[in-house]
Design a protein around this motif. Sequence first.
Motif, PDB file in Angstrom:
ATOM      1  N   GLY A  97       0.824  -1.213   0.000  1.00 49.52           N
ATOM      2  CA  GLY A  97       0.000   0.000   0.000  1.00 49.52           C
ATOM      3  C   GLY A  97       0.851   1.252   0.000  1.00 49.52           C
ATOM      4  N   LEU A  98       1.917   1.260   0.798  1.00 46.03           N
ATOM      5  CA  LEU A  98       2.805   2.433   0.827  1.00 46.03           C
ATOM      6  C   LEU A  98       3.458   2.648  -0.536  1.00 46.03           C
ATOM      7  CD1 LEU A  98       4.541   2.041   4.306  1.00 46.03           C
ATOM      8  CD2 LEU A  98       3.038   3.903   3.590  1.00 46.03           C
ATOM      9  N   ILE A  99       3.944   1.539  -1.126  1.00 49.03           N
ATOM     10  CA  ILE A  99       4.564   1.653  -2.459  1.00 49.03           C
ATOM     11  C   ILE A  99       3.545   2.216  -3.455  1.00 49.03           C
ATOM     12  CG2 ILE A  99       5.542   0.335  -4.388  1.00 49.03           C
ATOM     13  CD1 ILE A  99       6.739  -1.582  -2.315  1.00 49.03           C
ATOM     14  N   MET A 100       2.309   1.741  -3.337  1.00 50.37           N
ATOM     15  CA  MET A 100       1.271   2.242  -4.242  1.00 50.37           C
ATOM     16  C   MET A 100       0.972   3.708  -3.980  1.00 50.37           C
ATOM     17  SD  MET A 100      -1.318  -0.951  -4.505  1.00 50.37           S
ATOM     18  CE  MET A 100      -2.483  -0.089  -5.543  1.00 50.37           C
ATOM     19  N   GLY A 101       1.010   4.111  -2.709  1.00 48.03           N
ATOM     20  CA  GLY A 101       0.801   5.526  -2.393  1.00 48.03           C
ATOM     21  C   GLY A 101       1.860   6.388  -3.068  1.00 48.03           C
ATOM     22  N   PHE A 102       3.129   5.924  -3.016  1.00 49.48           N
ATOM     23  CA  PHE A 102       4.210   6.645  -3.706  1.00 49.48           C
ATOM     24  C   PHE A 102       3.911   6.685  -5.215  1.00 49.48           C
ATOM     25  CE2 PHE A 102       7.347   4.932  -0.283  1.00 49.48           C
ATOM     26  CZ  PHE A 102       6.856   5.857   0.624  1.00 49.48           C
ATOM     27  N   GLY A 103       3.530   5.533  -5.738  1.00 52.56           N
ATOM     28  CA  GLY A 103       3.238   5.461  -7.170  1.00 52.56           C
ATOM     29  C   GLY A 103       2.102   6.394  -7.564  1.00 52.56           C
ATOM     30  N   PHE A 104       1.133   6.490  -6.670  1.00 54.47           N
ATOM     31  CA  PHE A 104      -0.040   7.336  -6.926  1.00 54.47           C
ATOM     32  C   PHE A 104       0.380   8.789  -7.108  1.00 54.47           C
ATOM     33  CE2 PHE A 104      -4.797   7.184  -5.696  1.00 54.47           C
ATOM     34  CZ  PHE A 104      -5.095   8.160  -6.625  1.00 54.47           C
ATOM     35  N   ILE A 105       1.192   9.304  -6.179  1.00 53.67           N
ATOM     36  CA  ILE A 105       1.534  10.728  -6.233  1.00 53.67           C
ATOM     37  C   ILE A 105       2.600  10.993  -7.307  1.00 53.67           C
ATOM     38  CG2 ILE A 105       3.286  10.668  -4.394  1.00 53.67           C
ATOM     39  CD1 ILE A 105       0.652  13.420  -4.966  1.00 53.67           C
ATOM     40  N   ILE A 106       3.430   9.998  -7.598  1.00 50.79           N
ATOM     41  CA  ILE A 106       4.441  10.183  -8.652  1.00 50.79           C
ATOM     42  C   ILE A 106       3.775  10.104 -10.027  1.00 50.79           C
ATOM     43  CG2 ILE A 106       6.450   9.118  -9.773  1.00 50.79           C
ATOM     44  CD1 ILE A 106       7.388   8.295  -6.950  1.00 50.79           C
ATOM     45  N   GLY A 107       2.898   9.111 -10.185  1.00 52.60           N
ATOM     46  CA  GLY A 107       2.340   8.877 -11.512  1.00 52.60           C
ATOM     47  C   GLY A 107       0.978   9.509 -11.736  1.00 52.60           C
ATOM     48  N   GLY A 108       0.263   9.783 -10.650  1.00 48.83           N
ATOM     49  CA  GLY A 108      -1.019  10.466 -10.779  1.00 48.83           C
ATOM     50  C   GLY A 108      -2.219   9.579 -11.011  1.00 48.83           C
ATOM     51  N   PHE A 109      -2.049   8.268 -10.952  1.00 45.45           N
ATOM     52  CA  PHE A 109      -3.182   7.362 -11.171  1.00 45.45           C
ATOM     53  C   PHE A 109      -3.082   6.159 -10.238  1.00 45.45           C
ATOM     54  CE2 PHE A 109      -2.611   9.204 -15.461  1.00 45.45           C
ATOM     55  CZ  PHE A 109      -3.881   9.697 -15.678  1.00 45.45           C
ATOM     56  N   CYS A 110      -4.132   5.343 -10.274  1.00 41.66           N
ATOM     57  CA  CYS A 110      -4.009   3.974  -9.785  1.00 41.66           C
ATOM     58  C   CYS A 110      -4.356   3.082 -10.986  1.00 41.66           C
ATOM     59  CB  CYS A 110      -4.909   3.737  -8.579  1.00 41.66           C
ATOM     60  SG  CYS A 110      -6.652   3.819  -8.944  1.00 41.66           S
ATOM     61  N   PRO A 111      -4.157   1.767 -10.889  1.00 42.49           N
ATOM     62  CA  PRO A 111      -4.322   0.950 -12.103  1.00 42.49           C
ATOM     63  C   PRO A 111      -5.689   1.124 -12.786  1.00 42.49           C
ATOM     64  CG  PRO A 111      -3.220  -0.322 -10.420  1.00 42.49           C
ATOM     65  CD  PRO A 111      -3.614   0.967  -9.764  1.00 42.49           C
ATOM     66  N   GLY A 112      -6.768   1.109 -12.017  1.00 46.53           N
ATOM     67  CA  GLY A 112      -8.098   1.225 -12.612  1.00 46.53           C
ATOM     68  C   GLY A 112      -8.302   2.561 -13.301  1.00 46.53           C
TER      69      GLY A 112
ATOM     70  N   ALA B 179       2.662  11.231   2.361  1.00 44.33           N
ATOM     71  CA  ALA B 179       4.050  11.343   2.826  1.00 44.33           C
ATOM     72  C   ALA B 179       4.954  11.925   1.750  1.00 44.33           C
ATOM     73  CB  ALA B 179       4.567   9.969   3.258  1.00 44.33           C
ATOM     74  N   LEU B 180       4.664  11.594   0.492  1.00 42.17           N
ATOM     75  CA  LEU B 180       5.544  12.015  -0.597  1.00 42.17           C
ATOM     76  C   LEU B 180       5.040  13.296  -1.282  1.00 42.17           C
ATOM     77  CD1 LEU B 180       8.094  10.492  -1.393  1.00 42.17           C
ATOM     78  CD2 LEU B 180       6.872   9.549  -3.342  1.00 42.17           C
ATOM     79  N   ALA B 181       3.779  13.655  -1.001  1.00 42.97           N
ATOM     80  CA  ALA B 181       3.140  14.749  -1.746  1.00 42.97           C
ATOM     81  C   ALA B 181       3.916  16.057  -1.596  1.00 42.97           C
ATOM     82  CB  ALA B 181       1.702  14.923  -1.285  1.00 42.97           C
ATOM     83  N   TYR B 182       4.386  16.321  -0.368  1.00 48.14           N
ATOM     84  CA  TYR B 182       5.062  17.603  -0.122  1.00 48.14           C
ATOM     85  C   TYR B 182       6.263  17.776  -1.049  1.00 48.14           C
ATOM     86  CZ  TYR B 182       7.647  21.266   2.238  1.00 48.14           C
ATOM     87  OH  TYR B 182       8.331  22.411   2.503  1.00 48.14           O
ATOM     88  N   PHE B 183       7.017  16.683  -1.247  1.00 53.93           N
ATOM     89  CA  PHE B 183       8.230  16.764  -2.053  1.00 53.93           C
ATOM     90  C   PHE B 183       7.925  16.908  -3.551  1.00 53.93           C
ATOM     91  CE2 PHE B 183       9.061  14.326   1.778  1.00 53.93           C
ATOM     92  CZ  PHE B 183      10.034  15.118   2.355  1.00 53.93           C
ATOM     93  N   LEU B 184       6.721  16.594  -3.917  1.00 52.31           N
ATOM     94  CA  LEU B 184       6.357  16.669  -5.332  1.00 52.31           C
ATOM     95  C   LEU B 184       5.430  17.852  -5.605  1.00 52.31           C
ATOM     96  CD1 LEU B 184       5.867  12.873  -5.940  1.00 52.31           C
ATOM     97  CD2 LEU B 184       7.431  14.332  -7.213  1.00 52.31           C
ATOM     98  N   ARG B 185       5.364  18.795  -4.654  1.00 52.67           N
ATOM     99  CA  ARG B 185       4.381  19.883  -4.807  1.00 52.67           C
ATOM    100  C   ARG B 185       4.648  20.718  -6.049  1.00 52.67           C
ATOM    101  NH1 ARG B 185       8.131  20.975  -1.188  1.00 52.67           N
ATOM    102  NH2 ARG B 185       8.993  23.055  -0.912  1.00 52.67           N
ATOM    103  N   LYS B 186       5.946  20.892  -6.405  1.00 55.46           N
ATOM    104  CA  LYS B 186       6.272  21.692  -7.593  1.00 55.46           C
ATOM    105  C   LYS B 186       5.866  20.953  -8.866  1.00 55.46           C
ATOM    106  CE  LYS B 186       8.797  25.144  -5.753  1.00 55.46           C
ATOM    107  NZ  LYS B 186       9.776  24.710  -4.734  1.00 55.46           N
ATOM    108  N   PHE B 187       5.831  19.618  -8.748  1.00 60.23           N
ATOM    109  CA  PHE B 187       5.524  18.801  -9.916  1.00 60.23           C
ATOM    110  C   PHE B 187       4.059  18.929 -10.308  1.00 60.23           C
ATOM    111  CE2 PHE B 187       4.368  14.634 -11.750  1.00 60.23           C
ATOM    112  CZ  PHE B 187       5.218  14.637 -12.833  1.00 60.23           C
ATOM    113  N   TRP B 188       3.199  19.056  -9.317  1.00 65.25           N
ATOM    114  CA  TRP B 188       1.769  19.068  -9.601  1.00 65.25           C
ATOM    115  C   TRP B 188       1.140  20.450  -9.557  1.00 65.25           C
ATOM    116  CZ3 TRP B 188      -0.363  15.188 -11.880  1.00 65.25           C
ATOM    117  CH2 TRP B 188       0.132  13.890 -11.677  1.00 65.25           C
ATOM    118  N   ASN B 189       1.814  21.444  -8.912  1.00 58.10           N
ATOM    119  CA  ASN B 189       1.147  22.732  -8.720  1.00 58.10           C
ATOM    120  C   ASN B 189       1.854  23.877  -9.437  1.00 58.10           C
ATOM    121  OD1 ASN B 189      -1.013  22.004  -6.771  1.00 58.10           O
ATOM    122  ND2 ASN B 189       0.785  21.152  -5.757  1.00 58.10           N
TER     123      ASN B 189
END
Lengths: 410, 189
Positions: A97-112, B179-189
């Motif tokens: 779940g944590l890895i997916m949370g990172f993936g979510f904010i990095i990539g902007g989606f979830c699989p569905g 947890a990671l959102a803060y570090f990526l704030r420039k990326f999305w905003n």
Amino acid sequence: MTPFPLPLADLLGKWGAYAVYLLIGFSFGYVLEIAGFGNSKKLAAQFYFKDQTVLKVMFTAIVVAMVFIFLTAGLGLLDYNLVWVNPTYLWPGIVGGLIMGFGFIIGGFCPGTSLVAAATLKLDGIFFALGTLFGIFLFGETVGSFEEFWHSSYLGRFTIPEWLGLPTGVVVLLVVFMALFMFWGAEKLEHVFGGVDQRRSPKWRYGAAGALVLVAAGVLLVGQPATADRWANMAPEKEALLAERAVQIHPGELLALLHDRQLKVILLDVRSEADYNQFHLQDAVRLPVTDVLAQVPAFHFEPANAVFIVMSNDEAAATEAWKLLVAESVPNVYILEGGVNNWLATFADADFQAAYATSGSGDDQLRYTFAAALGDRYPAAAPNPAKFTLEYVPKVQLELKRAPTSGGCG
Amino acid sequence: MTTYTPTETDVQPTAVRIRRVARDYVNPYFAGILLGLVLFLAFFFTGNGLGASGGLNRILVFFEDLIAPGHIDRVSYLLEMAGGDRNPLDSWVVYVTIGTVLGGFVAGWRNGRVKLETNRGPHVPVRVRWLMAFLGGTLMGYGARLARGCTSGQALSGGAVLSVGSWAFMFAVFGGGYALAYFLRKFWN
């Protein structure tokens, strides 16, 4: 009562059943798209408190589905035992779940949601979906090196009511209140961080929240069927099976089943520990009647070719255990005809009969007196099928497995 | 508040438009109620919830099996789905996945949102966004298999039937994101 879940493949054929799943998927994709889940900016905004759409849609969906699932289960329209409840592997789930949370904010989606984005030609969605496939591929290649962790902290089918020790209806109501509290907080956050004027949000949402609480209260009021209620519902039909002796199988049939390599035969010995130690069938598991219900969730995870045989000295205690298992929708449960006494009468040789047999009263007591508690170290514990020719009417018919053996992730 | 208005950055020069103006998204609570009903009906008729990563997984394994069947037969995890003459596509979740793509397309098409574009933060080059999307997807795919399910199969479906593991998983996903959102704030905003 209609069978649950609907035997789709029987009713509509294999492709008809797949058409139903296609339709379910279609509705799923459609709703995700109109909710805005095809747009990565809207999804990512969740994590900057400006737009709480993800939280609102997800938790609304969860609580709406939840109240209806437990309402229909309470009314006996849906069998919660046969619903797929994701088994809990606590730590792999949390780490994943944590890895997916990172993936979510990095990539902007979830699989569905990436599928929906890709379907509407969002290039970031297409790249994300390709990445998802690559990640799945990497997992398949690397899971071998940490298989132990992947199977660790397994708690089986473990539900929140069991965890908290509260009635299901109370938990349903608490989850609804928690969701409403989160929605209230989410709207505050949107106001502070996103400058959203919540006075312009539709007023019907208060009515919907009220209706949700009412239905949840209804779930609490109706309650969930206990084993006794479940048995009462099916008693006429199942008592008839017992009376016709359609579920009591001959020792000869059991011996044949034990040597059928296409089946997984699970022998449940419900007798006292003393009797079990004196003699039991090879591979029989001792399970007192009082402990049967605790094993039901595990039995539902057994594969479709599993056959459960319950046995006592005669049949009385075994029949009690059978009723509990059948009431809890465990498939393919049978009783050993005449119990262990009859098994010994059938398979023990003349010397054995002369040495140990006593005349019994037939009240579910062991009719043999053993000199030592040797358990399954008697030849009769695992008779050689080649040495016996027995006449019997086969009764075991494998019931099509109704409970799903894997969820949407398998 | 809940409606989303496209900004300049949403419109790429290469946009292929089917409908001139994209309609607004629906109210999130309304969408949530609909999604909840779909989820409930899925459970009510089939005993199963929804899923997405499981279908993707099987489609992937299908192609792996075409390319390297010997490899499939040596890895126990893959063997369960495609070992010997097993067809990994012969599973309900594959059809749910295909349906999801079709449903998403039809909804987008009816509302004028089928458009070749890249959604990204205002200060991020397109190529960086694509790379990050692929990277994020990789993490998602890996995490989803590790957790035995994605947001649909675990969080939504398991959450609605009150699985302890699914709720723990759900909070972990949100926790990881925040947890990671803060570090990526420039990326999305």
